[in-house]
Design a protein around this motif. Structure first.
Motif, PDB file in Angstrom:
ATOM      1  N   ALA A  27     -28.866  21.478   1.406  1.00 51.65           N
ATOM      2  CA  ALA A  27     -29.551  22.691   1.255  1.00 51.65           C
ATOM      3  C   ALA A  27     -29.462  23.647   2.611  1.00 51.65           C
ATOM      4  O   ALA A  27     -29.862  24.722   2.224  1.00 51.65           O
ATOM      5  CB  ALA A  27     -31.054  21.855   1.055  1.00 51.65           C
TER       6      ALA A  27
ATOM      7  N   SER B 116     -28.757  27.605   2.072  1.00 52.35           N
ATOM      8  CA  SER B 116     -29.465  28.738   2.340  1.00 52.35           C
ATOM      9  C   SER B 116     -29.077  29.490   3.473  1.00 52.35           C
ATOM     10  O   SER B 116     -29.097  30.886   3.483  1.00 52.35           O
ATOM     11  CB  SER B 116     -30.853  28.030   2.728  1.00 52.35           C
ATOM     12  OG  SER B 116     -30.999  27.186   3.761  1.00 52.35           O
TER      13      SER B 116
ATOM     14  N   ILE C 101     -28.094  33.578   3.175  1.00 47.37           N
ATOM     15  CA  ILE C 101     -28.618  34.584   3.940  1.00 47.37           C
ATOM     16  C   ILE C 101     -27.451  35.075   4.822  1.00 47.37           C
ATOM     17  O   ILE C 101     -27.488  36.479   4.896  1.00 47.37           O
ATOM     18  CB  ILE C 101     -29.483  33.988   5.167  1.00 47.37           C
ATOM     19  CG1 ILE C 101     -30.751  33.312   4.425  1.00 47.37           C
ATOM     20  CG2 ILE C 101     -29.910  34.854   6.104  1.00 47.37           C
ATOM     21  CD1 ILE C 101     -31.759  32.675   5.287  1.00 47.37           C
TER      22      ILE C 101
END
Length: 34
Positions: A8, A12, A16
């Motif tokens: 995870a 993420s 980004i």
């Protein structure tokens, strides 16, 4: 469980980084055109 958390975090961070890269690329293209 630790692997899921790491996955995870990497996902993420990757999103980004990709979003920042696309934003910088668009700004560069717009700046070059103007």
């Amino acid at each position: 469980m630790g692997g899921e958390l790491l996955n995870a975090a990497l996902l993420s961070f990757g999103l980004i980084f990709v979003g920042w890269g696309l934003g910088a690329l668009l700004l560069k293209i717009q700046g070059g055109e103007e």
